[in-house]
Design a protein around this motif. Structure first.
Motif, PDB file in Angstrom:
ATOM      1  N   GLU A   1       5.119   3.064 -10.120  1.00  0.00           N
ATOM      2  CA  GLU A   1       6.562   2.865 -10.195  1.00  0.00           C
ATOM      3  C   GLU A   1       7.018   1.779  -9.221  1.00  0.00           C
ATOM      4  O   GLU A   1       7.933   1.002  -9.522  1.00  0.00           O
ATOM      5  N   GLN A   2       6.366   1.704  -8.068  1.00  0.00           N
ATOM      6  CA  GLN A   2       6.742   0.715  -7.057  1.00  0.00           C
ATOM      7  C   GLN A   2       5.911  -0.559  -7.142  1.00  0.00           C
ATOM      8  O   GLN A   2       6.091  -1.477  -6.339  1.00  0.00           O
ATOM      9  N   GLY A   3       5.021  -0.615  -8.124  1.00  0.00           N
ATOM     10  CA  GLY A   3       4.212  -1.810  -8.305  1.00  0.00           C
ATOM     11  C   GLY A   3       3.260  -2.078  -7.153  1.00  0.00           C
ATOM     12  O   GLY A   3       3.060  -3.238  -6.758  1.00  0.00           O
ATOM     13  N   LEU A   4       2.659  -1.010  -6.616  1.00  0.00           N
ATOM     14  CA  LEU A   4       1.786  -1.166  -5.456  1.00  0.00           C
ATOM     15  C   LEU A   4       0.381  -1.582  -5.869  1.00  0.00           C
ATOM     16  O   LEU A   4      -0.005  -1.465  -7.040  1.00  0.00           O
ATOM     17  N   ASP A   5      -0.384  -2.075  -4.897  1.00  0.00           N
ATOM     18  CA  ASP A   5      -1.702  -2.624  -5.184  1.00  0.00           C
ATOM     19  C   ASP A   5      -2.854  -1.712  -4.758  1.00  0.00           C
ATOM     20  O   ASP A   5      -3.967  -1.852  -5.239  1.00  0.00           O
ATOM     21  N   VAL A   6      -2.591  -0.817  -3.802  1.00  0.00           N
ATOM     22  CA  VAL A   6      -3.677  -0.016  -3.263  1.00  0.00           C
ATOM     23  C   VAL A   6      -3.141   1.340  -2.807  1.00  0.00           C
ATOM     24  O   VAL A   6      -2.013   1.446  -2.316  1.00  0.00           O
TER      25      VAL A   6
ATOM     26  N   PRO B   1       1.028  -4.659   4.276  1.00  0.00           N
ATOM     27  CA  PRO B   1       2.345  -4.009   4.301  1.00  0.00           C
ATOM     28  C   PRO B   1       2.283  -2.629   3.656  1.00  0.00           C
ATOM     29  O   PRO B   1       1.648  -2.427   2.623  1.00  0.00           O
ATOM     30  N   ILE B   2       2.953  -1.669   4.279  1.00  0.00           N
ATOM     31  CA  ILE B   2       2.986  -0.291   3.767  1.00  0.00           C
ATOM     32  C   ILE B   2       4.360  -0.035   3.177  1.00  0.00           C
ATOM     33  O   ILE B   2       5.373  -0.102   3.868  1.00  0.00           O
ATOM     34  N   MET B   3       4.386   0.277   1.895  1.00  0.00           N
ATOM     35  CA  MET B   3       5.647   0.463   1.189  1.00  0.00           C
ATOM     36  C   MET B   3       6.083   1.919   1.110  1.00  0.00           C
ATOM     37  O   MET B   3       7.268   2.214   0.995  1.00  0.00           O
ATOM     38  N   ASP B   4       5.108   2.854   1.156  1.00  0.00           N
ATOM     39  CA  ASP B   4       5.471   4.266   1.003  1.00  0.00           C
ATOM     40  C   ASP B   4       4.377   5.133   1.597  1.00  0.00           C
ATOM     41  O   ASP B   4       3.227   4.702   1.761  1.00  0.00           O
ATOM     42  N   ARG B   5       4.749   6.382   1.959  1.00  0.00           N
ATOM     43  CA  ARG B   5       3.804   7.352   2.496  1.00  0.00           C
ATOM     44  C   ARG B   5       4.056   8.689   1.820  1.00  0.00           C
ATOM     45  O   ARG B   5       5.193   9.030   1.509  1.00  0.00           O
TER      46      ARG B   5
ATOM     47  N   ASP C   1      -1.684  12.922 -10.476  1.00  0.00           N
ATOM     48  CA  ASP C   1      -0.833  12.174 -11.408  1.00  0.00           C
ATOM     49  C   ASP C   1       0.482  11.775 -10.742  1.00  0.00           C
ATOM     50  O   ASP C   1       1.010  10.678 -10.982  1.00  0.00           O
ATOM     51  N   GLU C   2       1.012  12.646  -9.890  1.00  0.00           N
ATOM     52  CA  GLU C   2       2.253  12.350  -9.178  1.00  0.00           C
ATOM     53  C   GLU C   2       2.071  11.157  -8.237  1.00  0.00           C
ATOM     54  O   GLU C   2       2.940  10.268  -8.153  1.00  0.00           O
ATOM     55  N   ILE C   3       0.944  11.119  -7.534  1.00  0.00           N
ATOM     56  CA  ILE C   3       0.659  10.008  -6.613  1.00  0.00           C
ATOM     57  C   ILE C   3       0.523   8.705  -7.377  1.00  0.00           C
ATOM     58  O   ILE C   3       1.096   7.667  -6.999  1.00  0.00           O
ATOM     59  N   VAL C   4      -0.238   8.728  -8.479  1.00  0.00           N
ATOM     60  CA  VAL C   4      -0.449   7.513  -9.272  1.00  0.00           C
ATOM     61  C   VAL C   4       0.870   7.011  -9.845  1.00  0.00           C
ATOM     62  O   VAL C   4       1.161   5.805  -9.818  1.00  0.00           O
TER      63      VAL C   4
ATOM     64  N   ALA D   1       0.818  -1.215   0.000  1.00  0.00           N
ATOM     65  CA  ALA D   1       0.000   0.000   0.000  1.00  0.00           C
ATOM     66  C   ALA D   1       0.846   1.257   0.000  1.00  0.00           C
ATOM     67  O   ALA D   1       1.963   1.297   0.525  1.00  0.00           O
ATOM     68  N   LEU D   2       0.270   2.320  -0.573  1.00  0.00           N
ATOM     69  CA  LEU D   2       0.795   3.679  -0.505  1.00  0.00           C
ATOM     70  C   LEU D   2      -0.198   4.502   0.309  1.00  0.00           C
ATOM     71  O   LEU D   2      -1.390   4.551  -0.013  1.00  0.00           O
ATOM     72  N   LEU D   3       0.289   5.117   1.379  1.00  0.00           N
ATOM     73  CA  LEU D   3      -0.573   5.958   2.208  1.00  0.00           C
ATOM     74  C   LEU D   3      -0.440   7.412   1.785  1.00  0.00           C
ATOM     75  O   LEU D   3       0.669   7.893   1.533  1.00  0.00           O
ATOM     76  N   VAL D   4      -1.570   8.115   1.726  1.00  0.00           N
ATOM     77  CA  VAL D   4      -1.580   9.511   1.300  1.00  0.00           C
ATOM     78  C   VAL D   4      -2.365  10.342   2.305  1.00  0.00           C
ATOM     79  O   VAL D   4      -3.501   9.999   2.667  1.00  0.00           O
TER      80      VAL D   4
END
Length: 444
Positions: A78-83, A46-50, A70-73, A14-17
């Motif tokens: 780029e990191q192959g995240l799922d959510v 698992p959290i890969m980035d924030r 667009d930057e978030i997407v 996951a990517l948290l925003v």
């Protein structure tokens, strides 16, 4: 509950925003994002980035501007995240727009909390409350959940020619919501009956309230020996647990552990869990437990008070208790809390420090709700005599013929119950109520 179409693959990374508008709000936004991380970890994701995103104004389509979006997407792909998980509340249309733009699952803080509640609910009442909240959350989001909504329905049972699958599904969910509300009303009526039974044998009761993971269940276990679940996770327990404790003056007290609060708690959860949180509204006093080791402890205090205000319980007698003082390394932090809360108790459930003081303060609060009565009770009323010796403090006992004269200190509710019982048994058995306050006699 209405089945929702399963996601094509399990959420793995996951990517948290966290998005905020005021520059001065960055610190709070960062704190909330850390809390979101704990919530997501509770789900085992698992959290890969924030990312903390500053934007000047709210945008109807994506909450933030298209450039930031667009930057978030791009970062997620780029990191192959799922959510992508937003700390902010997303409207149904914003959620759909984000998933269309990102090509992956996008959820918000509300959905995370609902998922946690769904996993943690154990009793029938808690499951009903969670189901109701999930249904009300998912109703406007059905177009996101189903892939066959454009088909037309027809034939026997359809609501008119050409009823869409979406309309059928919405009707099914509304019917299920009505069913949940009916069953919850039955639960509330059952609770009301239980409280009536409790009042027939009145014992003072206190509710332990506070921010999630502040140690409410641990405190209940230390004070009463209750076998309750204790985990270092947010929302480890959702179901209320009530146990009895004997105070130093031999006065019994019922302690109830309630569901924890959290910042940005979805309002529908406050409403759905009203039956559970009613324990706070009907208690004699509240024990407001806080984690002294948290830098945001004042924000946690304000969050809990806000929810209590919504329940109409913020004006109740309250004992503020700061837990986990053994984890506080900065002595000035404790000094500051003592300045702001001079009447508070500072404890460590883990080490036992301050627990004896807490018990004494609880006894003082119970005593403040006590009255002294003098009763003339027939010796044949053995049940009432036994109840008074068990639940009151007997100051004086004298025998007069076939009756017993007792001077007792007892809860006001129990005094009222005894008076009513004696009146029903004959006015001659009840001495005109005399209240002893600090050894001064006031005749009623």
């Amino acid at each position: 509950m209405i089945d929702i179409k399963a996601k094509e693959k399990m959420v793995e990374r996951a990517l948290l925003v966290g998005a905020y508008t005021e520059v001065t709000g960055r610190t709070e936004a960062a704190s909330l994002l850390e809390e979101l991380e704990e919530l997501v970890k509770t789900l085992g994701i698992p959290i890969m980035d924030r990312m903390l995103v500053h934007h000047r104004e709210q945008h109807a389509r994506l909450l933030i501007g298209t450039g930031k979006a667009d930057e978030i997407v791009a970062r997620a792909k780029e990191q192959g995240l799922d959510v992508i998980i937003f700390d902010n509340e997303l409207t149904p249309s914003q959620q759909r727009n984000w998933e269309k733009l990102a090509g992956m699952t996008v959820i918000d803080r509300q959905e995370v909390i609902l998922d946690i509640f769904a996993r943690r609910a154990q009793t029938r009442e808690a499951r009903l409350q969670v189901e109701l909240a999930q249904l009300e959350y998912s109703l406007p989001r059905l177009t996101r959940a189903w892939g066959h909504l454009v088909r037309q329905g027809g034939g026997i049972g359809a609501r008119g020619e050409g009823e869409t699958q979406l309309e059928q599904d919405k009707r099914r969910i509304r019917n299920t919501i009505d069913r949940c509300k009916r069953e919850l009303e039955q639960v509330r009526q059952s609770r009301a009956t239980q409280r009536k039974d409790r009042k027939r044998t009145p014992v003072p009761n206190a509710a332990i309230v506070g921010y999630t993971n502040s140690g409410k269940s641990s405190l209940l276990r230390r004070l009463t020996g209750a076998d309750v679940l204790i985990e270092d996770k947010l929302f480890a327990t959702l179901d209320t647990t009530t146990r009895k404790i004997a105070l130093p003056n031999k006065q019994p007290l019922l302690l109830t552990d309630t569901v924890g609060f959290v910042r940005k708690l979805p309002h529908r959860l406050v409403e759905a869990f009203n039956a559970t949180l009613e324990e706070a509204t009907v208690s004699d006093f509240l024990i407001h437990l806080l984690d002294a080791s948290q830098p945001e402890v004042m924000a946690f205090y304000n969050t809990t008070m806000k929810v209590l205000a919504e329940l109409g319980a913020d004006e109740k007698r309250m004992l503020v208790v700061f837990n986990k003082i053994d984890k506080v390394r900065d002595s000035t932090a404790i000094a500051a809390l003592r300045t702001h809360f001079p009447e508070a108790v500072f404890i460590s459930v883990h080490t036992g420090e301050g627990v004896d003081e807490l018990i004494q303060r609880m006894a003082d609060l119970v005593s403040n709700g006590m009255v002294t009565r003098e009763f003339l009770i027939p010796q044949s009323a053995g049940g009432l005599l036994a109840q008074l010796h068990r639940q009151a403090r007997v100051l004086e006992t004298t025998y007069e013929g076939d009756s017993v004269r007792l001077v007792v200190v007892l809860p006001a509710r129990l005094a009222e119950t005894c008076e009513n019982l004696l009146k029903e048994g004959g006015a001659e058995n009840l001495i005109n109520p005399t209240i002893f306050t600090d050894k001064l006699i006031v005749t009623g």
